[in-house]
Design an enzyme around this catalytic site. Structure first.
Site, PDB file in Angstrom:
ATOM      1  N   HIS A   1       8.053   1.453  -9.884  1.00 10.96           N
ATOM      2  CA  HIS A   1       6.159   0.923  -9.492  1.00 10.96           C
ATOM      3  C   HIS A   1       5.525   1.612 -10.651  1.00 10.96           C
ATOM      4  CE1 HIS A   1       7.459   4.738  -8.185  1.00 10.96           C
ATOM      5  NE2 HIS A   1       5.987   5.244  -7.985  1.00 10.96           N
TER       6      HIS A   1
ATOM      7  N   VAL B   1      10.384   7.980  -6.447  1.00 13.76           N
ATOM      8  CA  VAL B   1      10.766   6.913  -5.895  1.00 13.76           C
ATOM      9  C   VAL B   1      11.555   6.789  -7.502  1.00 13.76           C
ATOM     10  CG1 VAL B   1      11.305   5.360  -4.866  1.00 13.76           C
ATOM     11  CG2 VAL B   1       9.551   7.026  -3.803  1.00 13.76           C
TER      12      VAL B   1
ATOM     13  N   ARG C   1       0.967  -1.024  -0.223  1.00 17.21           N
ATOM     14  CA  ARG C   1      -0.056  -0.259   0.041  1.00 17.21           C
ATOM     15  C   ARG C   1       0.590   1.138  -0.186  1.00 17.21           C
ATOM     16  NH1 ARG C   1      -4.872  -1.919  -0.212  1.00 17.21           N
ATOM     17  NH2 ARG C   1      -5.418  -3.726   1.396  1.00 17.21           N
ATOM     18  N   ASP C   2       0.451   2.530  -0.681  1.00 18.08           N
ATOM     19  CA  ASP C   2       1.110   3.412  -0.696  1.00 18.08           C
ATOM     20  C   ASP C   2       1.097   4.131   0.516  1.00 18.08           C
ATOM     21  OD1 ASP C   2       1.935   5.407  -3.801  1.00 18.08           O
ATOM     22  OD2 ASP C   2       1.532   6.590  -1.236  1.00 18.08           O
ATOM     23  N   ILE C   3       2.289   4.820   0.432  1.00 17.07           N
ATOM     24  CA  ILE C   3       2.219   5.656   2.075  1.00 17.07           C
ATOM     25  C   ILE C   3       1.086   6.574   2.319  1.00 17.07           C
ATOM     26  CG2 ILE C   3       3.782   7.033   1.526  1.00 17.07           C
ATOM     27  CD1 ILE C   3       5.145   6.463   4.483  1.00 17.07           C
TER      28      ILE C   3
ATOM     29  N   ASN D   1       4.863   6.650 -13.553  1.00 15.93           N
ATOM     30  CA  ASN D   1       5.057   8.117 -13.844  1.00 15.93           C
ATOM     31  C   ASN D   1       7.200   8.262 -13.773  1.00 15.93           C
ATOM     32  OD1 ASN D   1       2.547   9.563 -12.929  1.00 15.93           O
ATOM     33  ND2 ASN D   1       3.190   9.024 -10.680  1.00 15.93           N
TER      34      ASN D   1
END
Ligand code: DGP
Length: 116
Positions: free
Chosen positions: A100, A96, A29-31, A87
């Site tokens: 991903h 990052v 899960r994305d923070i 992205n």
């Protein structure tokens, strides 16, 4: 890569809410979720981004998309729909530098890109 946060998540050196793990791919899960379901699907081995030639070796991308579809089923959003995106570069706000795939869903997501 020793100082990569997603490598550390894959290796268990940093905590994350992991929802899927295989020898090649991890999903967590994305923070900072932008939707009720916001999960990042990453290759376990370090690949910088979607323009890194390593992304196109060994069916890496194929497995990432397969995992995204599987996680969407697990999260109960396969029927309502979801968005998958990478992205790259400053205009897309890549932050990052470990490849991903974003899986977003759980509410109507609106237009793909804000118009202005
Ligand atoms: P991008 O802009 O495409 O590089 O998206 C990076 C995403 O990574 C962003 O939505 C927030 C997320 N993120 C950054 N650091 C961490 C972390 O330490 N743990 C988790 N779970 N997600 C993170």
């Amino acid at each position: 890569m020793t100082d990569c946060i997603f490598c550390k998540i894959v290796n268990g050196e940093l905590p994350s809410e992991t929802v899927y793990n295989s020898p090649n791919v991890t999903a967590f899960r994305d923070i900072n979720p932008a939707a009720p379901v916001h999960i990042l699907i990453v290759p376990n081995r370090h690949i910088d981004h979607i323009r890194d030639p390593r992304a196109f070796e060994d069916d890496v991308l194929k497995e990432m998309f397969q995992v995204a579809n599987q996680v969407a089923e697990m999260e109960g959003i396969a029927e309502s729909g979801y968005r998958l995106l990478f992205n790259y570069g400053p205009d897309a706000n890549l932050v990052v530098p470990h490849l991903h795939l974003h899986l977003l869903g759980g509410r109507p997501l609106g237009p793909m890109v804000a118009r202005r």
